[in-house]
Design a protein around this motif. Structure first.
Motif, PDB file in Angstrom:
ATOM      1  N   ASP A  29      -6.053 -26.708 -46.461  1.00 38.63           N
ATOM      2  CA  ASP A  29      -7.153 -26.916 -47.397  1.00 38.63           C
ATOM      3  C   ASP A  29      -8.402 -26.169 -46.951  1.00 38.63           C
ATOM      4  O   ASP A  29      -9.097 -25.536 -47.758  1.00 38.63           O
ATOM      5  N   ASP A  30      -8.703 -26.257 -45.650  1.00 37.44           N
ATOM      6  CA  ASP A  30      -9.942 -25.657 -45.139  1.00 37.44           C
ATOM      7  C   ASP A  30      -9.884 -24.133 -45.197  1.00 37.44           C
ATOM      8  O   ASP A  30     -10.878 -23.471 -45.525  1.00 37.44           O
ATOM      9  N   ILE A  31      -8.733 -23.552 -44.877  1.00 36.23           N
ATOM     10  CA  ILE A  31      -8.595 -22.095 -44.939  1.00 36.23           C
ATOM     11  C   ILE A  31      -8.743 -21.602 -46.373  1.00 36.23           C
ATOM     12  O   ILE A  31      -9.380 -20.568 -46.629  1.00 36.23           O
ATOM     13  N   VAL A  32      -8.188 -22.349 -47.324  1.00 32.83           N
ATOM     14  CA  VAL A  32      -8.333 -21.966 -48.730  1.00 32.83           C
ATOM     15  C   VAL A  32      -9.778 -22.134 -49.191  1.00 32.83           C
ATOM     16  O   VAL A  32     -10.297 -21.307 -49.957  1.00 32.83           O
ATOM     17  N   SER A  33     -10.455 -23.184 -48.733  1.00 31.32           N
ATOM     18  CA  SER A  33     -11.867 -23.368 -49.082  1.00 31.32           C
ATOM     19  C   SER A  33     -12.719 -22.217 -48.556  1.00 31.32           C
ATOM     20  O   SER A  33     -13.593 -21.691 -49.261  1.00 31.32           O
ATOM     21  N   ILE A  34     -12.462 -21.812 -47.314  1.00 32.67           N
ATOM     22  CA  ILE A  34     -13.165 -20.662 -46.739  1.00 32.67           C
ATOM     23  C   ILE A  34     -12.869 -19.404 -47.558  1.00 32.67           C
ATOM     24  O   ILE A  34     -13.780 -18.642 -47.901  1.00 32.67           O
ATOM     25  N   SER A  35     -11.604 -19.201 -47.886  1.00 31.49           N
ATOM     26  CA  SER A  35     -11.207 -18.017 -48.653  1.00 31.49           C
ATOM     27  C   SER A  35     -11.900 -17.981 -50.019  1.00 31.49           C
ATOM     28  O   SER A  35     -12.311 -16.918 -50.486  1.00 31.49           O
ATOM     29  N   THR A  36     -12.035 -19.151 -50.646  1.00 29.71           N
ATOM     30  CA  THR A  36     -12.695 -19.214 -51.954  1.00 29.71           C
ATOM     31  C   THR A  36     -14.145 -18.784 -51.854  1.00 29.71           C
ATOM     32  O   THR A  36     -14.649 -18.020 -52.693  1.00 29.71           O
ATOM     33  N   ASP A  37     -14.850 -19.267 -50.829  1.00 29.92           N
ATOM     34  CA  ASP A  37     -16.254 -18.879 -50.634  1.00 29.92           C
ATOM     35  C   ASP A  37     -16.382 -17.385 -50.366  1.00 29.92           C
ATOM     36  O   ASP A  37     -17.262 -16.707 -50.918  1.00 29.92           O
ATOM     37  N   LEU A  38     -15.516 -16.866 -49.510  1.00 30.81           N
ATOM     38  CA  LEU A  38     -15.580 -15.432 -49.186  1.00 30.81           C
ATOM     39  C   LEU A  38     -15.260 -14.584 -50.408  1.00 30.81           C
ATOM     40  O   LEU A  38     -15.883 -13.549 -50.648  1.00 30.81           O
TER      41      LEU A  38
END
Length: 202
Positions: free
Chosen positions: A115-124
């Motif tokens: 979840d956290d990696i996808v959240s980071i990816s979404t922001d980037l």
């Protein structure tokens, strides 16, 4: 494409940050698609270290100011649910972890690396769309703001969790010898360079 002129030094800085963001996004997709659990942990540790460095560089800058009161519309967010599911499958039992959200207000929370990696990816990715649309100032503002408010904390927590997995794996296992350790490190580096060399998905 919108034409937004920036100071050349700032434009060069933005290009470096963009390259780091793009490299992370491409590598995470490749890791989720191709890596097994053991290799995924080590490669994600490398990627989290790199993106945390990019965030620290953003955090060290003076505040970037957006040109408008509201973010320009750059279209809908990409659907990364498939990425989240693949990462969860690859990470398996180490996907769920606990961390202190704010060390000055200690409260342990539970989260999932996927979840956290996808959240980071979404922001980037949101910043990438501003950058690719020619609005570099907006991209810098968004990457810096989202780093301070969201993905910086998540990247730090995920980095610590991944380090913990590697640490337990190495320290809890019998020492295998220097030559084998060097061979494993070289293989990981070759894998990392191969992932970075892959063309960005269109």
């Amino acid at each position: 494409m919108t034409d937004h002129k920036l100071d050349p030094a700032l434009e060069e800085f933005a290009g470096q940050i963009k390259d780091q963001m793009q490299s992370f996004l491409v590598a995470v997709q490749a890791i989720a698609r191709e890596a097994d659990g053991g290799r995924a942990i080590s490669l994600l540790l490398l990627e989290m270290s790199q993106i945390s460095l990019a965030g620290a560089r953003l955090g060290a800058q003076v505040d970037f100011n957006p040109e408008g009161e509201y973010q320009p519309d750059v279209g809908p967010e990409p659907d990364l649910d498939g990425l989240r599911l693949r990462l969860a499958e690859v990470l398996g039992e180490v996907d769920t972890y606990s961390f202190v959200f704010d060390p000055y207000v200690p409260e342990v929370v539970e989260s999932q690396l996927s979840d956290d990696i996808v959240s980071i990816s979404t922001d980037l990715e949101n910043g990438m769309r501003h950058y690719n649309g020619g609005n570099i100032a907006e991209a810098l503002w968004w990457w810096q703001f989202s780093y301070v408010s969201s993905w910086g904390n998540l990247a730090g927590a995920a980095l610590n969790a991944l380090w913990s997995v590697v640490s337990h794996d190495r320290l809890d296992a019998e020492f295998t010898g220097e030559d084998e350790d060097v061979a494993v490190a070289n293989e990981m580096l070759a894998d990392e360079m191969s992932l970075r060399a892959e063309p960005a998905p269109r």
